[in-house]
Design a protein around this motif. Structure first.
Motif, PDB file in Angstrom:
ATOM      1  N   VAL A  98      33.485  51.512  26.717  1.00 47.55           N
ATOM      2  CA  VAL A  98      34.709  51.992  27.364  1.00 47.55           C
ATOM      3  C   VAL A  98      34.757  51.542  28.824  1.00 47.55           C
ATOM      4  O   VAL A  98      35.777  51.011  29.298  1.00 47.55           O
ATOM      5  N   PHE A  99      33.658  51.725  29.549  1.00 48.65           N
ATOM      6  CA  PHE A  99      33.636  51.325  30.955  1.00 48.65           C
ATOM      7  C   PHE A  99      33.702  49.807  31.102  1.00 48.65           C
ATOM      8  O   PHE A  99      34.302  49.294  32.058  1.00 48.65           O
ATOM      9  N   THR A 100      33.120  49.077  30.149  1.00 50.26           N
ATOM     10  CA  THR A 100      33.230  47.618  30.179  1.00 50.26           C
ATOM     11  C   THR A 100      34.681  47.180  29.998  1.00 50.26           C
ATOM     12  O   THR A 100      35.171  46.283  30.695  1.00 50.26           O
ATOM     13  N   ALA A 101      35.365  47.816  29.040  1.00 47.77           N
ATOM     14  CA  ALA A 101      36.767  47.483  28.801  1.00 47.77           C
ATOM     15  C   ALA A 101      37.619  47.777  30.036  1.00 47.77           C
ATOM     16  O   ALA A 101      38.500  46.986  30.397  1.00 47.77           O
ATOM     17  N   ILE A 102      37.357  48.910  30.703  1.00 51.01           N
ATOM     18  CA  ILE A 102      38.116  49.260  31.913  1.00 51.01           C
ATOM     19  C   ILE A 102      37.868  48.227  33.017  1.00 51.01           C
ATOM     20  O   ILE A 102      38.809  47.778  33.694  1.00 51.01           O
ATOM     21  N   ALA A 103      36.602  47.822  33.182  1.00 52.12           N
ATOM     22  CA  ALA A 103      36.274  46.831  34.210  1.00 52.12           C
ATOM     23  C   ALA A 103      36.942  45.495  33.929  1.00 52.12           C
ATOM     24  O   ALA A 103      37.460  44.827  34.833  1.00 52.12           O
ATOM     25  N   VAL A 104      36.946  45.088  32.647  1.00 58.25           N
ATOM     26  CA  VAL A 104      37.574  43.811  32.276  1.00 58.25           C
ATOM     27  C   VAL A 104      39.072  43.849  32.562  1.00 58.25           C
ATOM     28  O   VAL A 104      39.653  42.890  33.089  1.00 58.25           O
ATOM     29  N   VAL A 105      39.704  44.953  32.219  1.00 57.95           N
ATOM     30  CA  VAL A 105      41.150  45.083  32.455  1.00 57.95           C
ATOM     31  C   VAL A 105      41.455  44.999  33.949  1.00 57.95           C
ATOM     32  O   VAL A 105      42.407  44.312  34.366  1.00 57.95           O
ATOM     33  N   ILE A 106      40.678  45.671  34.780  1.00 64.11           N
ATOM     34  CA  ILE A 106      40.906  45.639  36.231  1.00 64.11           C
ATOM     35  C   ILE A 106      40.729  44.220  36.775  1.00 64.11           C
ATOM     36  O   ILE A 106      41.529  43.735  37.588  1.00 64.11           O
ATOM     37  N   LEU A 107      39.682  43.537  36.327  1.00 65.75           N
ATOM     38  CA  LEU A 107      39.443  42.169  36.795  1.00 65.75           C
ATOM     39  C   LEU A 107      40.569  41.225  36.384  1.00 65.75           C
ATOM     40  O   LEU A 107      41.012  40.377  37.169  1.00 65.75           O
ATOM     41  N   LEU A 108      41.033  41.377  35.149  1.00 65.07           N
ATOM     42  CA  LEU A 108      42.066  40.473  34.655  1.00 65.07           C
ATOM     43  C   LEU A 108      43.415  40.724  35.315  1.00 65.07           C
ATOM     44  O   LEU A 108      44.178  39.787  35.593  1.00 65.07           O
ATOM     45  N   ILE A 109      43.734  41.974  35.571  1.00 66.30           N
ATOM     46  CA  ILE A 109      45.060  42.305  36.095  1.00 66.30           C
ATOM     47  C   ILE A 109      45.135  42.156  37.617  1.00 66.30           C
ATOM     48  O   ILE A 109      46.144  41.685  38.160  1.00 66.30           O
ATOM     49  N   TYR A 110      44.066  42.521  38.326  1.00 64.66           N
ATOM     50  CA  TYR A 110      44.141  42.567  39.788  1.00 64.66           C
ATOM     51  C   TYR A 110      43.340  41.456  40.478  1.00 64.66           C
ATOM     52  O   TYR A 110      43.802  40.883  41.463  1.00 64.66           O
ATOM     53  N   VAL A 111      42.148  41.169  39.979  1.00 65.97           N
ATOM     54  CA  VAL A 111      41.297  40.186  40.661  1.00 65.97           C
ATOM     55  C   VAL A 111      41.701  38.757  40.328  1.00 65.97           C
ATOM     56  O   VAL A 111      41.842  37.902  41.213  1.00 65.97           O
ATOM     57  N   MET A 112      41.903  38.466  39.056  1.00 65.93           N
ATOM     58  CA  MET A 112      42.182  37.097  38.625  1.00 65.93           C
ATOM     59  C   MET A 112      43.456  36.515  39.257  1.00 65.93           C
ATOM     60  O   MET A 112      43.440  35.392  39.788  1.00 65.93           O
ATOM     61  N   PRO A 113      44.591  37.216  39.241  1.00 69.58           N
ATOM     62  CA  PRO A 113      45.793  36.642  39.863  1.00 69.58           C
ATOM     63  C   PRO A 113      45.616  36.371  41.359  1.00 69.58           C
ATOM     64  O   PRO A 113      46.109  35.367  41.883  1.00 69.58           O
ATOM     65  N   THR A 114      44.918  37.252  42.088  1.00 70.41           N
ATOM     66  CA  THR A 114      44.692  37.059  43.526  1.00 70.41           C
ATOM     67  C   THR A 114      43.859  35.811  43.784  1.00 70.41           C
ATOM     68  O   THR A 114      44.126  35.037  44.705  1.00 70.41           O
ATOM     69  N   MET A 115      42.844  35.604  42.952  1.00 69.48           N
ATOM     70  CA  MET A 115      41.970  34.459  43.125  1.00 69.48           C
ATOM     71  C   MET A 115      42.705  33.148  42.830  1.00 69.48           C
ATOM     72  O   MET A 115      42.547  32.152  43.521  1.00 69.48           O
TER      73      MET A 115
ATOM     74  N   VAL B  25      27.762  43.098  26.798  1.00 69.08           N
ATOM     75  CA  VAL B  25      28.283  43.304  28.153  1.00 69.08           C
ATOM     76  C   VAL B  25      27.930  42.127  29.045  1.00 69.08           C
ATOM     77  O   VAL B  25      28.745  41.656  29.853  1.00 69.08           O
ATOM     78  N   ALA B  26      26.702  41.607  28.901  1.00 70.79           N
ATOM     79  CA  ALA B  26      26.276  40.471  29.722  1.00 70.79           C
ATOM     80  C   ALA B  26      27.138  39.240  29.445  1.00 70.79           C
ATOM     81  O   ALA B  26      27.508  38.504  30.370  1.00 70.79           O
ATOM     82  N   ILE B  27      27.474  39.012  28.174  1.00 65.88           N
ATOM     83  CA  ILE B  27      28.312  37.861  27.825  1.00 65.88           C
ATOM     84  C   ILE B  27      29.708  38.001  28.434  1.00 65.88           C
ATOM     85  O   ILE B  27      30.251  37.063  29.022  1.00 65.88           O
ATOM     86  N   VAL B  28      30.294  39.191  28.287  1.00 64.49           N
ATOM     87  CA  VAL B  28      31.640  39.425  28.822  1.00 64.49           C
ATOM     88  C   VAL B  28      31.654  39.256  30.339  1.00 64.49           C
ATOM     89  O   VAL B  28      32.529  38.571  30.902  1.00 64.49           O
ATOM     90  N   VAL B  29      30.698  39.888  31.001  1.00 60.95           N
ATOM     91  CA  VAL B  29      30.634  39.793  32.458  1.00 60.95           C
ATOM     92  C   VAL B  29      30.361  38.358  32.891  1.00 60.95           C
ATOM     93  O   VAL B  29      30.941  37.855  33.867  1.00 60.95           O
TER      94      VAL B  29
END
Length: 361
Positions: free
Chosen positions: A135-152, A338-342
């Motif tokens: 669950v926490f991995t999914a939340i982290a992935v969603v945050i990275l994809l929605i907020y971090v990736m577009p900014t980068m 988790v290591a693969i996803v991260v």
């Protein structure tokens, strides 16, 4: 005289406030103690009602008092609350009332339910850790994809200069932002669809139940659980004076795995035709040879219930070991996932950053 059945509205209210397994364990244990002390059923139920705090349980006990006061047996009164008392529990109590060993059966019921509660608790504990991590991995992935990736990505003048892994993650980010509701709906539909298919589509249930029995680690856990339940329940029925065919009929409805349920029904039919347990169970991949031999010894010596109690303890220990094995196996698998996803996300971010730094240098 048959007692008046509890009303639909009142039964619905009780179901909404259904007592927990702890309440049932305490009910059987207290009823066994009061019966051993020499109290009658009515007096025992009165004593339990006086100390009961759970509103739903108080309603059930009060109705049991009302019915038994009108001459209804305890087992027949319990049938009015089949949503709370299991069919096998009612059958055991009914047989015990006939055989005259009600206190022993009630004590055994409370012990078995307590054991079953402990097993469920261990299974929940085994699944809790990976569930929280996912669950926490999914939340982290969603945050990275929605907020971090577009900014980068906005730091680069052209998307053509980005690595392929970054372009892939950008596409995933755009899709998640535009169609997040479809992703959420898909996850919910997957869970609900599986439950509906497993409940109402027999071929799917047959397939999944076989997967649960054959899969590594999970298969050993499923097999140990069903063998424990089978041997314990059959021993309890024998000790309560229930006939083998009636006992097997009850057990076949209790076990949820299709293959065990079907095989037990076949064994019951074979016993009705005059065959023994060994002849009917021999050669089945669902039962251990040692279990079949133990039951055969019990048939020859006339103490099937006693030998089944002993072998059920063995399967209980094996079940505990299987749960521990599941916990040990899940932890490295979850961490690897988790290591693969991260790793994929980090690579999609830092590869273009490294190229950008190199260009500037």
């Amino acid at each position: 005289m048959e007692a008046e059945k509890i009303g639909f509205i009142e039964k619905l209210l009780i179901k909404l406030n259904k007592p927990k397994l702890d309440n049932k364990v305490a009910f059987y244990r207290l009823l066994a103690v009061t019966q051993n002390a020499g109290l009658g059923i009515r007096d025992s139920l009165d004593a339990i009602l006086n100390g009961e705090q759970h509103p739903g349980m108080r309603k059930i006990v009060d109705d049991l008092i009302s019915q038994t006061s009108q001459g209804t047996s305890l087992a027949d009164a319990m049938e009015n609350h089949a949503y709370f008392f299991g069919h096998e529990e009612i059958a055991l109590v009914k047989s015990a009332e006939t055989m005259g060993n009600l206190p022993d059966v009630l004590q055994n019921l409370s012990d078995e339910l307590e054991n079953f509660q402990q097993i469920k608790g261990k299974l929940k504990s085994a699944l809790m850790y990976p569930s929280v991590v996912l669950v926490f991995t999914a939340i982290a992935v969603v945050i990275l994809l929605i907020y971090v990736m577009p900014t980068m990505v906005d730091m680069f003048p052209s998307e053509e200069d980005l690595p392929g892994i970054t372009l892939f993650m950008m596409g995933a980010s755009d899709f998640l932002q535009d169609y997040w509701f479809l992703v959420l709906l898909g996850v919910i539909s997957l869970g609900v669809g599986y439950k509906m298919a497993y409940t109402y589509l027999l071929p799917f249930k047959i397939f999944m139940d076989k997967v649960f029995l054959k899969a590594p680690i999970v298969g050993n856990l499923t097999r140990s659980f069903n063998l424990y339940r089978f041997s314990k329940l059959l021993g309890d029925f024998y000790n309560a004076g229930v006939g083998p065919t009636d006992a097997l009929e009850q057990i076949s409805e209790i076990l949820s795995n299709y293959h065990y349920s079907t095989k037990i029904k076949n064994v019951k039919n074979d016993l009705s035709l005059g065959l023994g347990f060994v002849e009917s169970m021999e050669g089945s991949w669902l039962f251990d040879p040692i279990l079949i031999q133990i039951i055969g010894i019990g048939e020859n010596t006339g103490n099937v219930g006693e030998v089944l109690e002993k072998i059920s303890s063995f399967y209980r220990d094996n079940l505990d070991q299987s749960v521990e094995g599941l916990m040990k196996a899940l932890e490295p698998l979850i961490m690897a996932f988790v290591a693969i996803v991260v790793g994929v996300i980090v690579a999609s971010i830092f590869l273009p950053m490294g190229e950008l730094i190199g260009t500037i240098g």
